[in-house]
Design a protein around this motif. Structure first.
Motif, mmCIF file in Angstrom:
data_model
loop_
_atom_site.group_PDB
_atom_site.id
_atom_site.type_symbol
_atom_site.label_atom_id
_atom_site.label_comp_id
_atom_site.label_asym_id
_atom_site.label_seq_id
_atom_site.Cartn_x
_atom_site.Cartn_y
_atom_site.Cartn_z
ATOM 1 N N ALA A 409 0.825 -1.223 0.000
ATOM 2 C CA ALA A 409 0.000 0.000 0.000
ATOM 3 C C ALA A 409 0.851 1.261 0.000
ATOM 4 O O ALA A 409 0.362 2.345 -0.306
ATOM 5 N N VAL A 410 2.134 1.110 0.365
ATOM 6 C CA VAL A 410 3.059 2.258 0.406
ATOM 7 C C VAL A 410 4.102 2.066 -0.683
ATOM 8 O O VAL A 410 4.857 1.091 -0.670
ATOM 9 N N ALA A 411 4.159 2.995 -1.626
ATOM 10 C CA ALA A 411 5.180 2.941 -2.685
ATOM 11 C C ALA A 411 6.254 3.969 -2.369
ATOM 12 O O ALA A 411 5.947 5.124 -2.070
ATOM 13 N N MET A 412 7.510 3.529 -2.434
ATOM 14 C CA MET A 412 8.628 4.428 -2.135
ATOM 15 C C MET A 412 9.576 4.497 -3.317
ATOM 16 O O MET A 412 9.909 3.486 -3.923
ATOM 17 N N VAL A 413 9.989 5.708 -3.631
ATOM 18 C CA VAL A 413 11.080 5.904 -4.583
ATOM 19 C C VAL A 413 12.230 6.467 -3.757
ATOM 20 O O VAL A 413 12.207 7.606 -3.329
ATOM 21 N N LEU A 414 13.221 5.620 -3.514
ATOM 22 C CA LEU A 414 14.311 5.979 -2.608
ATOM 23 C C LEU A 414 15.318 6.915 -3.268
ATOM 24 O O LEU A 414 15.296 7.110 -4.486
ATOM 25 N N GLY A 431 6.457 -3.087 -10.018
ATOM 26 C CA GLY A 431 5.313 -2.386 -9.432
ATOM 27 C C GLY A 431 4.025 -3.175 -9.582
ATOM 28 O O GLY A 431 3.176 -3.172 -8.694
ATOM 29 N N LYS A 432 3.888 -3.875 -10.709
ATOM 30 C CA LYS A 432 2.701 -4.710 -10.958
ATOM 31 C C LYS A 432 3.102 -5.812 -11.917
ATOM 32 O O LYS A 432 3.374 -5.555 -13.087
ATOM 33 N N GLU A 433 3.107 -7.042 -11.424
ATOM 34 C CA GLU A 433 3.654 -8.156 -12.193
ATOM 35 C C GLU A 433 2.908 -8.398 -13.504
ATOM 36 O O GLU A 433 3.518 -8.728 -14.513
ATOM 37 N N ASP A 434 1.599 -8.262 -13.482
ATOM 38 C CA ASP A 434 0.797 -8.581 -14.664
ATOM 39 C C ASP A 434 0.405 -7.337 -15.466
ATOM 40 O O ASP A 434 -0.569 -7.363 -16.232
ATOM 41 N N ALA A 435 1.137 -6.251 -15.298
ATOM 42 C CA ALA A 435 0.808 -5.009 -16.003
ATOM 43 C C ALA A 435 0.921 -5.196 -17.515
ATOM 44 O O ALA A 435 1.874 -5.792 -18.016
ATOM 45 N N SER A 436 -0.078 -4.685 -18.235
ATOM 46 C CA SER A 436 -0.057 -4.747 -19.694
ATOM 47 C C SER A 436 0.878 -3.664 -20.232
ATOM 48 O O SER A 436 1.281 -2.754 -19.501
ATOM 49 N N GLU A 437 1.188 -3.739 -21.513
ATOM 50 C CA GLU A 437 2.058 -2.739 -22.121
ATOM 51 C C GLU A 437 1.409 -1.354 -22.073
ATOM 52 O O GLU A 437 2.097 -0.340 -21.904
ATOM 53 N N GLU A 438 0.087 -1.341 -22.180
ATOM 54 C CA GLU A 438 -0.641 -0.058 -22.113
ATOM 55 C C GLU A 438 -0.500 0.569 -20.726
ATOM 56 O O GLU A 438 -0.289 1.779 -20.596
ATOM 57 N N GLU A 439 -0.600 -0.266 -19.670
ATOM 58 C CA GLU A 439 -0.441 0.235 -18.307
ATOM 59 C C GLU A 439 0.986 0.730 -18.075
ATOM 60 O O GLU A 439 1.201 1.741 -17.391
ATOM 61 N N LEU A 440 1.948 0.014 -18.647
ATOM 62 C CA LEU A 440 3.345 0.428 -18.500
ATOM 63 C C LEU A 440 3.572 1.793 -19.138
ATOM 64 O O LEU A 440 4.215 2.668 -18.549
ATOM 65 N N ALA A 482 7.871 5.716 -12.303
ATOM 66 C CA ALA A 482 6.866 4.964 -13.066
ATOM 67 C C ALA A 482 6.608 3.609 -12.422
ATOM 68 O O ALA A 482 5.459 3.145 -12.342
ATOM 69 N N ARG A 483 7.658 2.974 -11.965
ATOM 70 C CA ARG A 483 7.521 1.670 -11.300
ATOM 71 C C ARG A 483 6.660 1.787 -10.048
ATOM 72 O O ARG A 483 5.819 0.922 -9.774
ATOM 73 N N ALA A 484 6.863 2.856 -9.284
ATOM 74 C CA ALA A 484 6.079 3.061 -8.062
ATOM 75 C C ALA A 484 4.614 3.364 -8.389
ATOM 76 O O ALA A 484 3.701 2.900 -7.702
ATOM 77 N N LEU A 485 4.394 4.109 -9.458
ATOM 78 C CA LEU A 485 3.026 4.480 -9.828
ATOM 79 C C LEU A 485 2.208 3.271 -10.258
ATOM 80 O O LEU A 485 0.979 3.248 -10.091
ATOM 81 N N LEU A 486 2.870 2.255 -10.825
ATOM 82 C CA LEU A 486 2.157 1.045 -11.257
ATOM 83 C C LEU A 486 1.512 0.310 -10.087
ATOM 84 O O LEU A 486 0.562 -0.455 -10.278
ATOM 85 N N LYS A 487 1.995 0.543 -8.876
ATOM 86 C CA LYS A 487 1.422 -0.115 -7.701
ATOM 87 C C LYS A 487 0.041 0.451 -7.355
ATOM 88 O O LYS A 487 -0.709 -0.182 -6.604
ATOM 89 N N ARG A 488 -0.262 1.642 -7.887
ATOM 90 C CA ARG A 488 -1.489 2.359 -7.509
ATOM 91 C C ARG A 488 -1.588 2.397 -5.976
ATOM 92 O O ARG A 488 -2.562 1.937 -5.363
#
Length: 575
Positions: A409-414, A431-440, A482-488
């Motif tokens: 629930a907490v995304a960190m960009v260190l 950030g999300k293992e099953d993310a589609s290319e569109e989500e990326l 971007a990786r952190a944002l994929l976690k929503r």
């Protein structure tokens, strides 16, 4: 200690047993050969009976062949057992390291953990693979050889009562001196690994400052230290061999001397003396094997202790097994939070910090270097646990949330942007293992990473080299965002994560976050006031304490620290 490692050999017990049986039967067949040889000399040769010599010779060949087959079987089963144990130890160590909190990790250097996972485990598995044979064979051969020697000639066998204790004393003296040296040698390997790791990680800095010669001198020092300790260790260990040989040859000379007298006196035959000498050599070789096993185990136990230090490390950040909380809003409250890295430490890194963040708010944190800004936010996802006070999310203490849910629930960009070897898409899918290319691509647009991705030939399939060295600092920062944002996430923490990005791009990222993550609580640590001036509230940290809290306008009117930072940056822009 050995019992502790036996647990990790559970799957490979069968191979261990089979290898022991192979060695035992191989030894028994080898021990039969001197008896057959004695018969050939005393009966076949003495009587000129060629048929008897051929018959007993074929028996010797048969025994030797069976021993060969059993030796091959031992080698296979011992290798399976040793390599299996090594794999299980590495797995257990790696799993334990993954459970470490930041505090646990701080107790071990990275180079030391690498050595414990590789070199130390290799020593253990080699001790098993190479130690089963002498460990079983030597005592069996020694006991059986002594019994058969006494059966051949009890008077002559009494020489062992002098030889065996002498060998034991020599071995004890060598092991006593070499044991602490082996521990020091593994620590010296840690230092060499650390030097190599630091140099390779910072190779660009070394080149930029033309410090190659300085680094060579530093490496030469630790390398010489390892060389010196290793030489001293092995110089001491090899004393075992000449001591054994001295006793062995002295014993053989004594046996030949007394045996010759017995032959002249008619109390012993030449064949008996030949067989007796064979048993003597086997017994003395078994004692040498036992001494080598002890030396091998001494070194393996030094490595074993280092492995157990990792496996026995108490995890100081524990999870309540009944924790079932769920973060929905992202409200954060610090209540009189104090923190220090070590419980026995005297100085607090954070002292009596209290503040409240409403769900969906954007909060900026600024302060001088060393004011504990990063430490403050690392307490939220429990990368460290507070020493005193309490942190609540949605009015529930963070310790009452399952760790996995809390950190999802907490995304960190260190501060340190870490990318892994692989494609850009592989890194983003952390950030999300099953993310589609569109989500990326959507996440990349929000982080303004699409600007350089579109210029890459392979786009999301472009390769990232180790540590992301083929990307600029700003590109790595945007990919990490971007990786952190994929976690929503419900809570997003940006720890000075736009420092390598120009102000125009930073403004675009900030606007995208505000529009797309309106319900997400956002915490932004920054050095530039322009990065946080639009926040709902700004926290000013000074020497681990909360100096003030308010909006940009409020702080600009009343807070001297904020005013000083603001006007110094304004002047810098004017220059």
């Amino acid at each position: 200690m050995l019992k502790r490692f036996y647990v990790y050999m559970e799957k490979y017990k069968m191979y261990a047993v089979l290898s022991c049986l192979c060695v035992a039967f191989e030894t028994l067949f080898e021990l039969i050969i001197p008896m057959i040889m004695a018969d050939i000399i005393d009966v076949g040769v003495a009587n000129g009976d060629q048929a008897y010599i051929l018959e007993r010779g074929l028996q010797m060949v048969f025994c030797a062949g069976i021993s060969l087959v059993l030796g091959i079987g031992y080698a296979r089963f011992a290798a399976l057992c040793g390599q299996g144990l090594g794999a299980e130890l590495r797995k257990a160590e790696y799993r334990k390291i993954q459970e470490f909190s930041f505090s646990n990790t701080d107790k071990f250097s990275t180079s030391s953990l690498v050595t414990r996972l590789t070199s130390d485990v290799t020593l253990i598995q080699n001790a098993v693979s190479n130690g089963i044979r002498p460990l079983i064979r030597a005592p069996l051969m020694m006991v059986t050889g002594m019994i058969l020697s006494f059966l051949l000639n009890a008077k002559l066998a009494l020489v062992f009562f002098v030889a065996a204790p002498t060998l034991g004393i020599c071995l004890w003296l060598v092991i006593r001196k070499v044991r602490p040296l082996y521990t020091r040698m593994q620590s010296a390997i840690d230092l060499v690994n650390r030097m190599i790791q630091e140099n390779l990680t910072a190779i660009r800095v070394v080149k930029a400052y033309v410090r190659e010669d300085y680094e060579k001198v530093k490496f030469a020092q630790v390398n010489q230290e390892l060389k010196s300790i290793s030489e001293k260790s092995f110089r001491t260990a090899v004393l075992n061999m000449p001591a054994m040989q001295l006793v062995m040859y002295t014993t053989i000379i004594c046996i030949l001397w007394f045996g010759g007298k017995l032959i002249f006196a008619g109390e012993m035959q030449v064949g008996e003396l030949t067989g007796f000498l064979s048993y003597v050599l086997q017994i003395l070789n078994s004692l040498m094997m036992i001494s080598n096993v002890f030396l091998m185990l001494t070194r393996a136990m030094a490595s074993g202790k280092r492995i157990l230090d990792v496996l026995d490390e108490e995890i100081d950040l524990k999870e309540d097994p009944e924790a079932t909380g769920e973060i929905k809003a992202g409200e954060i409250e610090f209540r009189n939070v104090s923190f220090k890295y070590k419980k026995e430490g005297k100085k607090y890194v954070l002292s009596n910090v209290s503040f409240h963040i409403e769900p969906g708010q954007t909060v900026g944190i600024i302060g001088g270097t060393g004011s504990a800004k990063s430490t403050l936010v690392q307490l939220i996802p429990r990368l460290y646990d507070v020493t005193e006070g309490e942190i609540l999310i949605d009015q529930i203490p963070v310790k009452q949330y399952p760790l996995k849910h809390l950190r999802e629930a907490v995304a960190m960009v260190l501060q340190k942007n870490t990318l892994f070897t692989g494609t850009i898409a592989d890194n983003l899918r952390w950030g999300k293992e099953d993310a589609s290319e569109e989500e990326l691509m959507k996440a990349c647009r929000m982080a303004c990473a699409d600007e350089f991705l579109l210029q890459m030939k392979d786009g999301l399939s472009s390769q990232v080299e180790q540590g992301g060295v083929n990307l600029s600092g700003g590109q790595k920062q945007r990919l990490c965002i971007a990786r952190a944002l994929l976690k929503r996430p419900r809570i997003l923490i940006l720890d000075d994560s736009t420092s390598a990005v120009d102000t125009a791009t930073e403004a675009k990222i900030r606007e995208a976050l505000q529009n797309s993550l309106a319900d997400t609580t956002k915490i932004i640590i920054a050095q530039r006031i322009t990065s946080v001036m639009h926040a709902d509230q700004i926290l000013i940290m000074e020497d681990g304490k909360l100096n003030d809290c308010g909006t940009h306008e409020e702080l600009l009117q009343r807070n001297e620290i904020y005013q000083e930072i603001y006007y110094s940056q304004q002047e810098g822009c004017g220059l």
